[in-house]
Motif scaffolding. Structure first.
Motif, mmCIF file in Angstrom:
data_model
loop_
_atom_site.group_PDB
_atom_site.id
_atom_site.type_symbol
_atom_site.label_atom_id
_atom_site.label_comp_id
_atom_site.label_asym_id
_atom_site.label_seq_id
_atom_site.Cartn_x
_atom_site.Cartn_y
_atom_site.Cartn_z
ATOM 1 N N GLN A 1 99.056 7.058 11.323
ATOM 2 C CA GLN A 1 97.948 6.106 11.496
ATOM 3 C C GLN A 1 96.836 6.305 10.466
ATOM 4 O O GLN A 1 96.324 5.337 9.908
ATOM 5 N N SER A 2 96.480 7.578 10.240
ATOM 6 C CA SER A 2 95.345 7.808 9.336
ATOM 7 C C SER A 2 95.698 7.391 7.910
ATOM 8 O O SER A 2 94.833 6.955 7.156
ATOM 9 N N GLN A 3 96.988 7.519 7.554
ATOM 10 C CA GLN A 3 97.423 7.072 6.223
ATOM 11 C C GLN A 3 97.391 5.542 6.161
ATOM 12 O O GLN A 3 96.857 4.952 5.220
ATOM 13 N N THR A 4 97.925 4.908 7.200
ATOM 14 C CA THR A 4 97.995 3.445 7.217
ATOM 15 C C THR A 4 96.608 2.825 7.191
ATOM 16 O O THR A 4 96.367 1.857 6.483
ATOM 17 N N HIS A 5 95.703 3.392 7.990
ATOM 18 C CA HIS A 5 94.376 2.778 8.110
ATOM 19 C C HIS A 5 93.335 3.429 7.190
ATOM 20 O O HIS A 5 92.150 3.117 7.292
ATOM 21 N N ASN A 6 93.817 4.341 6.362
ATOM 22 C CA ASN A 6 92.935 4.976 5.387
ATOM 23 C C ASN A 6 91.737 5.653 6.043
ATOM 24 O O ASN A 6 90.599 5.509 5.590
ATOM 25 N N THR A 7 91.987 6.377 7.127
ATOM 26 C CA THR A 7 90.878 7.016 7.839
ATOM 27 C C THR A 7 90.884 8.538 7.665
ATOM 28 O O THR A 7 90.166 9.238 8.365
ATOM 29 N N LYS A 8 91.719 9.020 6.726
ATOM 30 C CA LYS A 8 91.862 10.475 6.557
ATOM 31 C C LYS A 8 90.519 11.163 6.307
ATOM 32 O O LYS A 8 90.201 12.177 6.895
ATOM 33 N N GLU A 9 89.739 10.558 5.394
ATOM 34 C CA GLU A 9 88.483 11.200 5.016
ATOM 35 C C GLU A 9 87.494 11.195 6.176
ATOM 36 O O GLU A 9 86.733 12.142 6.360
ATOM 37 N N LEU A 10 87.511 10.113 6.948
ATOM 38 C CA LEU A 10 86.603 10.040 8.101
ATOM 39 C C LEU A 10 86.973 11.091 9.140
ATOM 40 O O LEU A 10 86.116 11.707 9.756
ATOM 41 N N MET A 11 88.296 11.278 9.320
ATOM 42 C CA MET A 11 88.761 12.214 10.339
ATOM 43 C C MET A 11 88.525 13.659 9.905
ATOM 44 O O MET A 11 88.267 14.521 10.729
ATOM 45 N N SER A 12 88.633 13.880 8.579
ATOM 46 C CA SER A 12 88.665 15.260 8.109
ATOM 47 C C SER A 12 87.358 16.012 8.355
ATOM 48 O O SER A 12 87.368 17.220 8.464
ATOM 49 N N TYR A 13 86.235 15.312 8.439
ATOM 50 C CA TYR A 13 84.984 16.052 8.619
ATOM 51 C C TYR A 13 84.541 16.113 10.078
ATOM 52 O O TYR A 13 83.481 16.674 10.398
ATOM 53 N N CYS A 14 85.358 15.535 10.971
ATOM 54 C CA CYS A 14 85.018 15.630 12.397
ATOM 55 C C CYS A 14 85.254 17.059 12.884
ATOM 56 O O CYS A 14 86.168 17.736 12.421
ATOM 57 N N SER A 15 84.443 17.482 13.838
ATOM 58 C CA SER A 15 84.562 18.871 14.302
ATOM 59 C C SER A 15 85.764 19.069 15.220
ATOM 60 O O SER A 15 86.201 20.176 15.450
ATOM 61 N N PHE A 16 86.329 17.978 15.741
ATOM 62 C CA PHE A 16 87.467 18.075 16.648
ATOM 63 C C PHE A 16 88.684 18.589 15.869
ATOM 64 O O PHE A 16 89.017 18.069 14.816
ATOM 65 N N SER A 17 89.333 19.634 16.386
ATOM 66 C CA SER A 17 90.401 20.258 15.604
ATOM 67 C C SER A 17 91.618 19.337 15.497
ATOM 68 O O SER A 17 91.922 18.564 16.410
ATOM 69 N N SER A 18 92.312 19.469 14.359
ATOM 70 C CA SER A 18 93.469 18.600 14.123
ATOM 71 C C SER A 18 94.581 18.890 15.126
ATOM 72 O O SER A 18 95.327 17.987 15.517
ATOM 73 N N SER A 19 94.700 20.171 15.568
ATOM 74 C CA SER A 19 95.754 20.508 16.541
ATOM 75 C C SER A 19 95.499 19.785 17.854
ATOM 76 O O SER A 19 96.408 19.212 18.457
ATOM 77 N N LYS A 20 94.232 19.828 18.292
ATOM 78 C CA LYS A 20 93.900 19.173 19.569
ATOM 79 C C LYS A 20 94.129 17.664 19.462
ATOM 80 O O LYS A 20 94.609 17.025 20.387
ATOM 81 N N GLN A 21 93.755 17.138 18.306
ATOM 82 C CA GLN A 21 93.915 15.696 18.127
ATOM 83 C C GLN A 21 95.392 15.325 18.145
ATOM 84 O O GLN A 21 95.796 14.338 18.752
ATOM 85 N N THR A 22 96.222 16.163 17.506
ATOM 86 C CA THR A 22 97.663 15.897 17.482
ATOM 87 C C THR A 22 98.255 15.996 18.882
ATOM 88 O O THR A 22 99.095 15.170 19.271
ATOM 89 N N MET A 23 97.817 17.000 19.638
ATOM 90 C CA MET A 23 98.334 17.146 21.006
ATOM 91 C C MET A 23 97.885 15.960 21.872
ATOM 92 O O MET A 23 98.642 15.484 22.714
ATOM 93 N N SER A 24 96.654 15.483 21.645
ATOM 94 C CA SER A 24 96.178 14.297 22.382
ATOM 95 C C SER A 24 97.075 13.111 22.071
ATOM 96 O O SER A 24 97.445 12.332 22.947
ATOM 97 N N LEU A 25 97.438 13.023 20.792
ATOM 98 C CA LEU A 25 98.299 11.935 20.341
ATOM 99 C C LEU A 25 99.674 12.036 21.005
ATOM 100 O O LEU A 25 100.235 11.045 21.484
ATOM 101 N N PHE A 26 100.193 13.256 21.055
ATOM 102 C CA PHE A 26 101.502 13.498 21.665
ATOM 103 C C PHE A 26 101.479 13.097 23.147
ATOM 104 O O PHE A 26 102.362 12.370 23.622
ATOM 105 N N PHE A 27 100.447 13.536 23.849
ATOM 106 C CA PHE A 27 100.378 13.217 25.276
ATOM 107 C C PHE A 27 100.114 11.718 25.507
ATOM 108 O O PHE A 27 100.552 11.166 26.513
ATOM 109 N N ALA A 28 99.430 11.097 24.570
ATOM 110 C CA ALA A 28 99.216 9.645 24.691
ATOM 111 C C ALA A 28 100.561 8.918 24.599
ATOM 112 O O ALA A 28 100.845 8.004 25.376
ATOM 113 N N GLY A 29 101.405 9.352 23.642
ATOM 114 C CA GLY A 29 102.743 8.769 23.510
ATOM 115 C C GLY A 29 103.568 9.019 24.763
ATOM 116 O O GLY A 29 104.256 8.111 25.263
ATOM 117 N N CYS A 30 103.485 10.249 25.289
ATOM 118 C CA CYS A 30 104.228 10.590 26.522
ATOM 119 C C CYS A 30 103.763 9.696 27.670
ATOM 120 O O CYS A 30 104.564 9.226 28.478
#
Lengths: 512, 302
Positions: free
Chosen positions: A375-404
């Motif tokens: 998603q971040s590649q498609t919507h070009n949001t990588k730079e916006l996401m990269s400086y957020c304090s929320f960890s990438s692992s937590k965000q990925t796990m949130s994404l995984f559970f959202a899919g589940c």
């Protein structure tokens, strides 16, 4: 007109062949050509007729390559070239092109020709690899160019024309451009395999001649040919096959294939909008029908529920947002289909529920899950996401559970039935299957940064696994007992964890 | 050479009108198109560039309807959209050759034109460098160059100076001035200074309507007694912002000199001042939303 076409072809060809991915594609396809010709000690074979295969001379390799290319290139190459008009659209180069005098015909013809040139270069790379394989195995050191080339020219080249034209057609029709088109094409390919091998056109004629030759040399009551990957514990018997000469029948047998290519191109010419919808479609407002209002109200109620159950931690709040992000913008009809599937889960027999409906419900969500990880590649949001304090692992796990959560939603009625019937093993398999499907989506998206990979791989898994009950690919385990006896759920669980861990690692590495 | 636009409207399904019965005619010279975001400038330009079609209305070029016969214009059209992409694996020269080919230029003529344009836009030294390595400003200059490849009789440029540094912007303005004598240039921008010195006519659009179209001098005259300046303390500035249309402020110690537009001046300390095109823009966008009638709108610059 010639100069216009020439410039258009030259620019598009340069653009596509100068990318690293093109070289990687050539390498991968050369590797695939190597796998087409297993060593004599190998435990699999790719072309066996009545238990015999020809020695690896130019005649056998040429025909073998043509047969395998005819079967597998349509699925591999279609997804390689079905992005050329989309690229112009997404990169906004279309804004410049649309204002020039180039006609629809010339533009599409140039795109078709570049598709064809790229696919031809892939086949050439495979052909060169095949020659090297002949020398490597050394069953015959005499390289004969014509027996190697003519089957590719007569049987494979028209297939490349069809792939190129269908890719253009799918890109020209709005509803075939995206994931639906990718999935639909997969099933068209599945349907075409039997026809191409057993039919009286194309390679079907070649295979019949090959079978007749083998039958003459080694008489048998029945003829059986295995094309594709066939497990074989015993080594097959080889014989010297001198090949067959090209005939007008071969050429005539490919005319219907060429006609399909011309028809596809003609339809593409009719449907191509010359980029008129490039920017206006987003302004079309959704209709305010009763269905929309109903879905809006249900959505608001659902969101209230999500808000109330997700307030206890930052990760659960993120999970809710990821769920919303996944389902935002879906068509009303998608929700109607989902409700239909859930209702059907209530009334069908348990066998149909586990063998058809639950896997079908997951396949139904493939286009919603496919953006995971990219998603971040498609919507070009990588730079916006990269400086957020929320960890990438937590965000990925949130994404995984959202899919589940989404897959759970698509099967919760069936799941409730299985719980009531105390089918605990199948319930466990459903959860493992959900986890695997989402982890695979995340893995494909993260690794390739495109949603297309999952859209191609998942239906293939789904078809071979749950649908064809191939035990070692069946991530769900439709034959529950056999699956548990083979420890398949545990293996799938391990694979799920491996996919998830790899995705997490990749995301962590790229975010730093 | 004439462009005629009659009652041009564009309406998206279920949404408000993007263009509302726009009518104007033009022959040669530069028309500067001003307007806030969402005014309909880009929608109008996309229709003029034959990319999208209007809901109703007519656009003719040299007497031919370009809505039904877009090719009547395309060979004579140069278009730079606000947002555009490039084939980033191609070099600047290769990309220009590609677009020259699409525009129907012969290879030898294209080579001459490309060499000249690359020189004019200070891109000769990167002609063979891939576009993926170009800066934003360099890509924008390639965009402008491609629009000029076929010596267009109608040049449509949407926000052309985005990403250009002050020197490049000045060069661009000079180039537009040089070429505008025998062609029609429609230039859309948010930056008033980009068009104030080169436009023969200025059109102001707002909410899909063509609010005004006149020469810069005429527009400035129309605000002759409506532009004021006064000095206020910082505390009073917030209140002033609610009462009048402020176009410019200058800090001076603890006080602020405020330039504003108003019919009556409103403050006893206020003195009249010379209007600028910024004032014109603010006035016509905020105070005169639908001030023009179609019959008023004719741009014929000899």
């Amino acid at each position: 007109m010639i100069n216009q076409l020439k410039q258009c072809v030259a620019a598009d060809l340069r653009q596509r062949t100068r990318q690293q991915s093109y070289l990687i594609t050539l390498l991968v396809m050369s590797l695939l050509a190597m796998l087409f010709f297993p060593s004599p000690e190998s435990h699999y074979q790719t072309l066996v007729v009545n238990g015999y295969r020809g020695i690896y001379n130019s005649a056998w390799l040429g025909v073998c390559l043509a047969l395998l290319n005819t079967l597998f290139l349509p699925i591999i190459c279609f997804y390689l070239v079905k992005n050329t008009i989309t690229f112009d659209r997404q990169s906004l180069t279309c804004e410049l092109i649309a204002a020039t005098p180039i006609s629809k015909f010339n533009y599409l013809l140039a795109k078709f020709l570049v598709n064809l040139l790229i696919l031809t270069s892939i086949v050439l790379a495979m052909l060169v690899t095949t020659m090297l394989m002949q020398l490597y195995f050394g069953e015959s050191y005499l390289i004969q160019l014509w027996p190697l080339i003519w089957p590719q020219l007569v049987f494979v080249f028209p297939i490349l024309c069809v792939i190129s034209a269908i890719a253009i057609l799918f890109e020209s029709i709005v509803w075939l451009r995206g994931g639906f088109g990718n999935t639909l094409y997969f099933f068209i390919w599945i349907g075409s395999i039997v026809h191409s091998v057993e039919g009286s056109t194309g390679v079907g004629t070649l295979l019949k001649q090959l079978e007749a030759d083998v039958l003459t040399k080694f008489p048998a009551e029945q003829t059986s040919s295995n094309i594709g990957i066939t497990a074989s514990e015993e080594s097959v018997t080889t014989f010297v096959w001198e090949g067959i000469a090209m005939s007008s029948n071969h050429l005539l047998s490919m005319l219907p294939i060429l006609a399909i290519a011309i028809l596809s191109f003609g339809l593409a010419h009719i449907f191509f909008d010359r980029f008129k919808q490039a920017t206006s479609s987003h302004n079309d407002q959704a209709s305010t029908s009763l269905l929309t209002k109903l879905i809006d109200k249900t959505g608001k109620l659902g969101d209230k529920l999500l808000v109330s159950i997700s307030q206890f931690s930052a990760m659960s709040r993120q999970w809710r947002l990821e769920v919303l992000l996944l389902i935002k913008g879906l068509s009303n009809y998608w929700y109607v289909g989902l409700v239909g599937l859930c209702i059907a889960q209530l009334f069908v027999s348990q066998t149909i529920l586990t063998t058809v409906l639950i896997p079908a419900s997951w396949l139904y969500c493939v286009l919603v899950l496919s953006p995971l990880g990219s998603q971040s590649q498609t919507h070009n949001t990588k730079e916006l996401m990269s400086y957020c304090s929320f960890s990438s692992s937590k965000q990925t796990m949130s994404l995984f559970f959202a899919g589940c959560c989404l897959l759970f939603l698509s099967t919760f009625v069936g799941l409730a039935r299985l719980v009531i019937l105390s089918q605990w093993l199948i319930v466990a398999q459903v959860f493992i299957g959900i986890g695997f499907s989402v982890a695979l989506a995340l893995f494909c998206g993260t690794m390739t940064q495109t949603r297309r990979t999952f859209e191609v791989i998942y239906p293939a898994f789904w078809y071979i696994g749950p649908m064809q009950s191939a035990l070692y690919v069946d991530y769900f385990g439709v034959n529950s007992q056999a699956s548990w006896q083979a420890n398949m759920p545990l293996y799938v669980l391990i694979v799920t964890i491996a996919l998830l861990t790899t995705s997490l690692t990749k995301i962590k590495l790229t975010s730093h | 050479m004439s462009l005629e636009i009659k009652n041009l409207s564009l309406e998206y399904k279920g949404a408000k009108k993007a263009l509302n019965s726009i009518t104007l005619s033009a022959t040669s010279g530069v028309i500067g198109l001003l307007g806030p975001n969402g005014a309909g400038k880009s929608s109008l330009m996309r229709i003029l560039a034959t990319i999208s079609k209007p809901t109703s209305g007519q656009v003719t070029w040299r007497g031919q309807d370009i809505i039904t016969h877009p090719n009547a214009l395309r060979a004579e059209l140069g278009y730079l959209p606000q947002y555009f992409g490039v084939y980033d694996q191609l070099s600047g020269a290769e990309f220009l050759h590609y677009l020259a080919g699409l525009k129907g230029l012969k290879h030898s003529l294209a080579t001459q034109k490309i060499d000249k344009l690359l020189g004019d836009f200070n891109l000769s030294h990167v002609a063979d460098v891939r576009l993926s390595q170009y800066s934003g400003g360099m890509r924008q200059r390639i965009g402008i160059a491609q629009a000029l490849l076929n010596d267009p009789a109608l040049l449509i440029v949407d926000e052309p100076t985005v990403g250009l540094d002050p020197q490049e912007r000045a060069n661009f303005r000079q180039m537009i001035s040089d070429i505008a004598s025998d062609r029609l240039v429609i230039l859309s921008t948010h930056i008033v200074s980009d068009i104030e010195t080169i436009s023969d006519q200025i059109a102001i659009m707002n909410a899909g309507n063509l609010t005004t179209l006149a020469t810069p001098q005429h527009l400035l005259q129309s605000l002759g007694n409506k532009c004021w300046k006064t000095t206020v303390s910082r505390e009073h500035l917030t209140q002033l912002q609610k009462d009048v249309l402020i176009s410019h402020t200058i800090r001076q110690g603890n006080d602020i000199i405020v330039h504003y537009v108003d019919e009556l001046g409103k403050f006893p300390t206020a003195t009249i001042r010379e209007p600028t095109l910024e004032d014109v823009y603010l006035y016509y966008v905020n105070c005169q939303p639908n001030s023009i009638t179609p019959s008023d709108v004719t741009s014929e610059v000899a």
